[in-house]
Write a protein that holds these residues in place. Structure first.
Motif, PDB file in Angstrom:
ATOM      1  N   PHE A   1       1.228  -1.067  -5.157  1.00  0.00           N
ATOM      2  CA  PHE A   1       2.260  -1.504  -6.099  1.00  0.00           C
ATOM      3  C   PHE A   1       2.661  -2.910  -5.674  1.00  0.00           C
ATOM      4  O   PHE A   1       2.178  -3.409  -4.642  1.00  0.00           O
ATOM      5  CB  PHE A   1       3.446  -0.531  -6.126  1.00  0.00           C
TER       6      PHE A   1
ATOM      7  N   GLU B   1       7.148  -1.483   8.123  1.00  0.00           N
ATOM      8  CA  GLU B   1       5.753  -1.795   7.768  1.00  0.00           C
ATOM      9  C   GLU B   1       5.249  -3.063   8.463  1.00  0.00           C
ATOM     10  O   GLU B   1       6.006  -4.026   8.646  1.00  0.00           O
ATOM     11  CB  GLU B   1       5.616  -1.995   6.244  1.00  0.00           C
TER      12      GLU B   1
ATOM     13  N   ASP C   1      10.032  -2.232   3.708  1.00  0.00           N
ATOM     14  CA  ASP C   1       9.800  -2.032   2.266  1.00  0.00           C
ATOM     15  C   ASP C   1      10.946  -1.186   1.714  1.00  0.00           C
ATOM     16  O   ASP C   1      10.845   0.042   1.632  1.00  0.00           O
ATOM     17  CB  ASP C   1       8.430  -1.355   2.079  1.00  0.00           C
TER      18      ASP C   1
ATOM     19  N   GLU D   1      11.682   1.548   5.088  1.00  0.00           N
ATOM     20  CA  GLU D   1      10.271   1.834   5.394  1.00  0.00           C
ATOM     21  C   GLU D   1       9.741   0.732   6.300  1.00  0.00           C
ATOM     22  O   GLU D   1       9.497  -0.389   5.838  1.00  0.00           O
ATOM     23  CB  GLU D   1       9.410   1.893   4.115  1.00  0.00           C
TER      24      GLU D   1
ATOM     25  N   VAL E   1       0.859  -1.192   0.000  1.00  0.00           N
ATOM     26  CA  VAL E   1       0.000   0.000   0.000  1.00  0.00           C
ATOM     27  C   VAL E   1       0.891   1.236   0.000  1.00  0.00           C
ATOM     28  O   VAL E   1       1.845   1.320   0.772  1.00  0.00           O
ATOM     29  CB  VAL E   1      -0.904   0.029   1.251  1.00  0.00           C
TER      30      VAL E   1
ATOM     31  N   THR F   1       4.038   2.695   5.378  1.00  0.00           N
ATOM     32  CA  THR F   1       5.029   3.086   6.379  1.00  0.00           C
ATOM     33  C   THR F   1       4.661   4.399   7.039  1.00  0.00           C
ATOM     34  O   THR F   1       4.083   5.281   6.394  1.00  0.00           O
ATOM     35  CB  THR F   1       6.438   3.189   5.737  1.00  0.00           C
TER      36      THR F   1
ATOM     37  N   LYS G   1      11.011   0.192  -6.465  1.00  0.00           N
ATOM     38  CA  LYS G   1      10.418  -0.619  -5.395  1.00  0.00           C
ATOM     39  C   LYS G   1      10.627  -2.120  -5.514  1.00  0.00           C
ATOM     40  O   LYS G   1      10.674  -2.818  -4.503  1.00  0.00           O
ATOM     41  CB  LYS G   1       8.894  -0.365  -5.374  1.00  0.00           C
TER      42      LYS G   1
HETATM   43 MN    MN Z   1       6.029   1.257   1.700  1.00  0.00          MN
END
Ligand code: MN
Length: 233
Positions: free
Chosen positions: A53, A81, A110, A79, A30, A200, A131
């Motif tokens: 994504f 999460e 992430d 990040e 997300v 995050t 990513k």
């Molecule tokens: Mn993230």
């Protein structure tokens, strides 16, 4: 049935308190799910519909690993999460039923090539290069929901070399885990083995070679990642 060469071993993550592993099917993430992080990235944190994504399933990395500083970036970010591990598939899952689809939870990181993500945003290109690169989905052991209960509040924090960089609460999620499952399942049939990185909190920042990054979530313990030199592994 035979293959022309031996297929890769199926991607998986550890399970807390068990030798069995959780097989990973897909990784959904997300974007912008904590208001303060949306603001720090220059966006208005209103409740516009969440967006997603993905990362390849073999981007997962277990707790305690050293990963190389990734190629083609000069701004590699952490990040923290909460990761939701789906155990029961479904399409158009009602919010009231969403928890039934959760097998467990894990602590995630992430990892992001922020400079490549920024170029993608500017040029209207896909986020994949920012990513979905190798070793970009750190995931600690999955804790069965039968043991943790359903997590809706609790501390989520991240340190780099012992300094706190992110410190928030799961209650601050703009879209709750149940809402995320409901919305995601309208677009994709969720399947056992899917992981959902839920977004995050504020405080994202860079990692460099030699850093030790630790993400912690109340009730799920911590996941530690060490950053090695570029292309070292
Ligand atoms: Mn993230």
């Amino acid at each position: 049935m035979s293959y022309v060469f031996e297929p890769a071993e199926h991607a998986s993550v550890a399970v807390a308190g068990s030798d069995a592993r959780f097989p990973v099917r897909r990784i959904f993430c997300v974007g912008r799910n904590y208001a303060a992080h949306a603001r720090e990235m220059g966006h208005d944190p209103d409740r516009e519909a969440p967006f997603f994504f993905t990362k390849p399933c073999d981007a997962v990395v277990d707790d305690g690993q050293t990963i190389a500083y990734p190629p083609e970036t000069e701004n590699f970010h952490f990040e923290a999460e909460l990761v939701v591990a789906i155990g029961k598939g479904g399409h158009d899952i009602a919010e009231a039923d969403a928890n039934d689809h959760i097998w467990g939870y894990a602590v995630g990181n992430d990892l992001t090539r922020r400079d490549l993500q920024g170029i993608a945003k500017d040029k209207g290109r896909p986020w994949d290069w920012g990513k979905a690169f190798d070793n970009s989905a750190i995931c600690g052991p999955v804790h069965p929901a039968t043991q943790t209960g359903y997590l809706e509040t609790g501390s989520i924090s991240l340190t780099v070399n012992g300094d706190t960089k992110q410190d928030a609460d799961l209650a601050d999620l703009i879209w709750s885990v149940r809402e995320v499952i409901t919305i995601l399942s309208r677009s994709m049939k969720l399947c056992p083995g899917d992981l959902i990185y839920t977004g995050t909190p504020a405080g994202v920042g860079p990692l460099v070679a030699g850093d030790v990054c630790v993400v912690s979530i109340a009730g799920l313990g911590s996941v530690t990642t060490t950053i090695g030199p570029r292309d070292s592994l």
